[in-house]
Scaffold this motif. Structure first.
Motif, PDB file in Angstrom:
ATOM      1  N   ALA A   1     102.804   3.551 -20.640  1.00 28.40           N
ATOM      2  CA  ALA A   1     101.752   4.557 -20.519  1.00 28.40           C
ATOM      3  C   ALA A   1     100.403   3.896 -20.245  1.00 28.40           C
ATOM      4  N   ILE A   2     100.157   2.758 -20.869  1.00 25.15           N
ATOM      5  CA  ILE A   2      98.896   2.031 -20.652  1.00 25.15           C
ATOM      6  C   ILE A   2      98.849   1.455 -19.244  1.00 25.15           C
ATOM      7  N   ILE A   3      99.979   0.913 -18.775  1.00 26.17           N
ATOM      8  CA  ILE A   3     100.022   0.366 -17.409  1.00 26.17           C
ATOM      9  C   ILE A   3      99.721   1.452 -16.389  1.00 26.17           C
ATOM     10  N   VAL A   4     100.355   2.614 -16.543  1.00 23.90           N
ATOM     11  CA  VAL A   4     100.114   3.739 -15.628  1.00 23.90           C
ATOM     12  C   VAL A   4      98.649   4.172 -15.688  1.00 23.90           C
ATOM     13  N   GLU A   5      98.087   4.244 -16.886  1.00 18.93           N
ATOM     14  CA  GLU A   5      96.699   4.686 -17.055  1.00 18.93           C
ATOM     15  C   GLU A   5      95.726   3.724 -16.384  1.00 18.93           C
ATOM     16  N   VAL A   6      95.938   2.430 -16.565  1.00 16.83           N
ATOM     17  CA  VAL A   6      95.052   1.415 -15.984  1.00 16.83           C
ATOM     18  C   VAL A   6      95.126   1.439 -14.462  1.00 16.83           C
ATOM     19  N   CYS A   7      96.335   1.432 -13.922  1.00 17.53           N
ATOM     20  CA  CYS A   7      96.487   1.441 -12.463  1.00 17.53           C
ATOM     21  C   CYS A   7      95.986   2.743 -11.858  1.00 17.53           C
ATOM     22  N   SER A   8      96.167   3.854 -12.569  1.00 22.84           N
ATOM     23  CA  SER A   8      95.678   5.141 -12.094  1.00 22.84           C
ATOM     24  C   SER A   8      94.155   5.151 -12.033  1.00 22.84           C
ATOM     25  N   ALA A   9      93.511   4.573 -13.044  1.00 16.46           N
ATOM     26  CA  ALA A   9      92.048   4.527 -13.058  1.00 16.46           C
ATOM     27  C   ALA A   9      91.518   3.616 -11.965  1.00 16.46           C
ATOM     28  N   PHE A  10      92.084   2.419 -11.837  1.00 16.08           N
ATOM     29  CA  PHE A  10      91.613   1.482 -10.814  1.00 16.08           C
ATOM     30  C   PHE A  10      91.876   2.008  -9.406  1.00 16.08           C
ATOM     31  N   GLY A  11      93.006   2.670  -9.217  1.00 17.15           N
ATOM     32  CA  GLY A  11      93.336   3.238  -7.909  1.00 17.15           C
ATOM     33  C   GLY A  11      92.711   4.590  -7.669  1.00 17.15           C
ATOM     34  N   THR A  12      91.882   5.072  -8.627  1.00 13.23           N
ATOM     35  CA  THR A  12      91.242   6.399  -8.567  1.00 13.23           C
ATOM     36  C   THR A  12      92.263   7.479  -8.202  1.00 13.23           C
ATOM     37  N   THR A  13      93.404   7.440  -8.884  1.00 14.81           N
ATOM     38  CA  THR A  13      94.493   8.365  -8.572  1.00 14.81           C
ATOM     39  C   THR A  13      94.493   9.584  -9.478  1.00 14.81           C
ATOM     40  N   GLY A  14      94.507   9.369 -10.800  1.00 10.68           N
ATOM     41  CA  GLY A  14      94.454  10.495 -11.712  1.00 10.68           C
ATOM     42  C   GLY A  14      95.760  10.850 -12.380  1.00 10.68           C
ATOM     43  N   LEU A  15      96.849  10.154 -12.042  1.00 11.89           N
ATOM     44  CA  LEU A  15      98.111  10.401 -12.723  1.00 11.89           C
ATOM     45  C   LEU A  15      98.090   9.769 -14.111  1.00 11.89           C
ATOM     46  N   SER A  16      98.740  10.417 -15.064  1.00 10.87           N
ATOM     47  CA  SER A  16      98.727   9.918 -16.432  1.00 10.87           C
ATOM     48  C   SER A  16      99.953  10.426 -17.171  1.00 10.87           C
ATOM     49  N   LEU A  17     100.347   9.686 -18.185  1.00  6.52           N
ATOM     50  CA  LEU A  17     101.425  10.130 -19.065  1.00  6.52           C
ATOM     51  C   LEU A  17     100.892  10.950 -20.233  1.00  6.52           C
ATOM     52  N   GLY A  18      99.629  11.376 -20.124  1.00  7.22           N
ATOM     53  CA  GLY A  18      99.047  12.269 -21.111  1.00  7.22           C
ATOM     54  C   GLY A  18      98.361  11.581 -22.271  1.00  7.22           C
ATOM     55  N   ILE A  19      97.941  10.330 -22.070  1.00  3.51           N
ATOM     56  CA  ILE A  19      97.321   9.598 -23.184  1.00  3.51           C
ATOM     57  C   ILE A  19      95.806   9.527 -23.080  1.00  3.51           C
ATOM     58  N   THR A  20      95.224  10.049 -22.009  1.00  2.58           N
ATOM     59  CA  THR A  20      93.781   9.885 -21.781  1.00  2.58           C
ATOM     60  C   THR A  20      92.950  10.415 -22.942  1.00  2.58           C
ATOM     61  N   ALA A  21      93.269  11.618 -23.388  1.00  2.00           N
ATOM     62  CA  ALA A  21      92.499  12.230 -24.471  1.00  2.00           C
ATOM     63  C   ALA A  21      92.729  11.543 -25.810  1.00  2.00           C
ATOM     64  N   ASP A  22      93.857  10.833 -25.947  1.00  2.00           N
ATOM     65  CA  ASP A  22      94.194  10.184 -27.213  1.00  2.00           C
ATOM     66  C   ASP A  22      93.632   8.774 -27.329  1.00  2.00           C
ATOM     67  N   LEU A  23      93.050   8.252 -26.252  1.00  2.00           N
ATOM     68  CA  LEU A  23      92.494   6.908 -26.294  1.00  2.00           C
ATOM     69  C   LEU A  23      91.264   6.875 -27.199  1.00  2.00           C
ATOM     70  N   SER A  24      91.024   5.727 -27.786  1.00  2.00           N
ATOM     71  CA  SER A  24      89.817   5.543 -28.590  1.00  2.00           C
ATOM     72  C   SER A  24      88.591   5.514 -27.684  1.00  2.00           C
ATOM     73  N   GLY A  25      87.409   5.495 -28.306  1.00  2.00           N
ATOM     74  CA  GLY A  25      86.188   5.423 -27.516  1.00  2.00           C
ATOM     75  C   GLY A  25      86.136   4.179 -26.656  1.00  2.00           C
ATOM     76  N   ILE A  26      86.585   3.044 -27.204  1.00  2.00           N
ATOM     77  CA  ILE A  26      86.617   1.797 -26.435  1.00  2.00           C
ATOM     78  C   ILE A  26      87.613   1.912 -25.284  1.00  2.00           C
ATOM     79  N   GLY A  27      88.774   2.506 -25.570  1.00  2.00           N
ATOM     80  CA  GLY A  27      89.783   2.661 -24.522  1.00  2.00           C
ATOM     81  C   GLY A  27      89.299   3.531 -23.384  1.00  2.00           C
ATOM     82  N   GLN A  28      88.630   4.633 -23.699  1.00  2.00           N
ATOM     83  CA  GLN A  28      88.091   5.505 -22.659  1.00  2.00           C
ATOM     84  C   GLN A  28      86.978   4.820 -21.874  1.00  2.00           C
ATOM     85  N   ALA A  29      86.198   3.983 -22.535  1.00  2.00           N
ATOM     86  CA  ALA A  29      85.144   3.238 -21.841  1.00  2.00           C
ATOM     87  C   ALA A  29      85.753   2.263 -20.835  1.00  2.00           C
ATOM     88  N   VAL A  30      86.857   1.615 -21.223  1.00  2.00           N
ATOM     89  CA  VAL A  30      87.544   0.697 -20.299  1.00  2.00           C
ATOM     90  C   VAL A  30      88.077   1.456 -19.093  1.00  2.00           C
TER      91      VAL A  30
END
Length: 478
Positions: free
Chosen positions: A410-439
């Motif tokens: 889920a983290i790999i998908v989230e990171v690659c989705s953010a860097f590729g400006t894609t937007g696909l996710s396994l649904g963890i975006t809202a559950d990330l900590s403040g530091i995780g969302q900042a990254v």
């Protein structure tokens, strides 16, 4: 009053000198995107664009994350858009998609063109930087042509989808059919991927006719603006040849596609076809097992295209196999062509690295393709962009596994989705900590401006040439 006017003149003169001589074009462009993010954040707070009961549902950080995701045209959010923004808010998102996808300078320059205002040399340099173009010549014509083509596709398919949604019974009222028809057209062309319904386009997963046109629109947005212009010039050339033939006149000079167009299209097609085949092999007996043969291929083609930047989905990503999700992550990491609405390392970067490896294995010192040689400078840039992007994403994955309690895939998908400006996710975006969302937010912004420009952002405008070279000495490799 005179002293105030003199102060203003002195301040303006010094400000112009500082911007002209001390700040690079890349730094100015990045500043524009930061200001656009702040402006979007302010708009998101206005009651005019919000549902009445949305206050208290989202925090300042949620809206800041949303602003970055919108300007970078990614599609990741920490809340349900349809429960926070009203219809006016969705229209606002569509406008911001245009600015984020097409670029701040393209939008502003187009309004300069239609208002017949003069475009200065400095503005042309900023346009060249924002659109990642190698030269100034023809830059205004590129903007005029590209902007017209993009708006034309959005308008034509907005009307087409509106009629289609209404007559197919997807929406009962004309208002909803038109509203969502235009939204899907704009979303597909700008590769935004924001879900404003709560189900993305899942209810249309078996409408293969609709999926075909969505794939086509994603292709239009991601293939690259210079490629669109080249094809437009080719169509004009073919029309002129036909008219000359009818008039029995001599043919003009032959038309030649640019090397960028040839490499970009070749890389795009290889990745699309290869991704489709691999997804088909992985999921034909798994998630797609109950579909027809044609449906299996259409679903595979859709995900091969949407993972390259669009972020639209017709299934819950958690239903895919881990191997397929790894492939999705790889496609998101690669992204679209340069000078397009997409992010990632870009297709031409991967193509040049592949050609470099092929030339090395053949023992050739230079990279040749389509009767042209790739410059050594482009090869160095491609290697730097690829290695640093890979290292950055790898570091972010390691960092997030330490700060978040989420599955590794889920983290790999989230990171690659953010860097590729894609937007696909396994649904963890809202559950990330403040530091995780900042990254993730930082990855989205870097993915929008590009890794190369991120590096050059910290390089001063004046670079000093040493004027000498050190002796060459070989070391042992491998």
């Amino acid at each position: 009053m005179d002293s105030l006017q003199r102060f203003y003149e002195v301040f303006s003169r010094r400000a112009r000198y500082f911007v002209t001589n001390k700040i690079s074009s890349i730094q100015i462009i990045v500043s524009y995107y930061i200001l656009m993010t702040i402006f979007s954040l302010i708009l998101f707070h206005l009651p005019f664009f919000r549902e009445a009961d949305s206050y208290g549902q989202v925090t300042f950080m949620d809206l800041l994350f949303m602003a970055i995701s919108t300007v970078s045209v990614t599609g990741l959010t920490t809340f349900d858009i349809n429960s926070v923004f009203n219809d006016r808010g969705v229209v606002l998102l569509e406008i911001l998609f245009q600015i984020g996808g097409l670029g701040v300078m393209m939008i502003s320059t187009f309004f300069f063109i239609i208002s017949r205002r003069r475009i200065t040399l400095k503005q042309r340099q900023l346009i060249m930087t924002d659109m990642n173009q190698p030269r100034l010549s023809g830059i205004v014509r590129l903007i005029r042509t590209t902007f017209t083509i993009i708006l034309a596709f959005q308008g034509i398919f907005g009307v087409f989808f509106s009629l289609y949604f209404k007559f197919q019974g997807y929406y009962d009222s004309w208002r909803d059919a038109i509203f969502y028809g235009f939204y899907q057209a704009v979303s597909a062309v700008t590769n935004s991927g924001f879900d404003v319904t709560g189900d993305s386009i899942m209810p249309l997963s078996h409408d293969y006719f609709f999926l075909f046109w969505i794939i086509f629109l994603i292709f239009i947005g991601g293939i690259g603006f210079p490629v669109l212009m080249d094809f437009r010039e080719w169509l004009k050339y073919r029309k002129q040849c036909h008219l000359r033939k009818k008039a029995k006149q001599k043919a003009g000079l032959p038309f030649r596609f640019s090397l960028f167009t040839k490499v970009a299209v070749l890389a795009f097609v290889i990745l699309f076809v290869g991704g489709t085949v691999i997804i088909w092999l992985l999921e034909k007996d798994h998630l797609f097992r109950n579909l027809s043969d044609f449906g299996t291929w259409m679903n595979s083609a859709f995900y091969s295209m949407t993972t390259r930047n669009a972020g639209l989905q017709i299934h819950n990503l958690n239903d895919f196999q881990v191997t397929t999700l790894i492939l999705f992550s790889l496609l998101m990491f690669i992204g679209c062509s340069p000078s397009s609405v997409g992010g990632g390392i870009r297709t031409t970067t991967l193509a040049i690295i592949g050609l470099y490896l092929y030339s090395f294995l053949k023992g050739e010192a230079k990279i040749n393709i389509f009767g042209r040689r790739i410059s050594d400078d482009d090869v160095r840039k491609s290697v730097v962009v690829f290695m640093l992007s890979l290292g950055m994403c790898f570091f972010c994955v390691i960092f997030l596994t330490a700060t978040e309690e989420e599955p590794l895939i889920a983290i790999i998908v989230e990171v690659c989705s953010a860097f590729g400006t894609t937007g696909l996710s396994l649904g963890i975006t809202a559950d990330l900590s403040g530091i995780g969302q900042a990254v993730i937010a930082a990855l989205m912004f870097i993915g929008r401006i590009g890794m190369l420009y991120t590096l050059l952002l910290f390089v001063p405008k004046e670079t000093q040439d040493l004027g000498y070279e050190y002796p060459t000495e070989q070391i042992i490799i491998g």
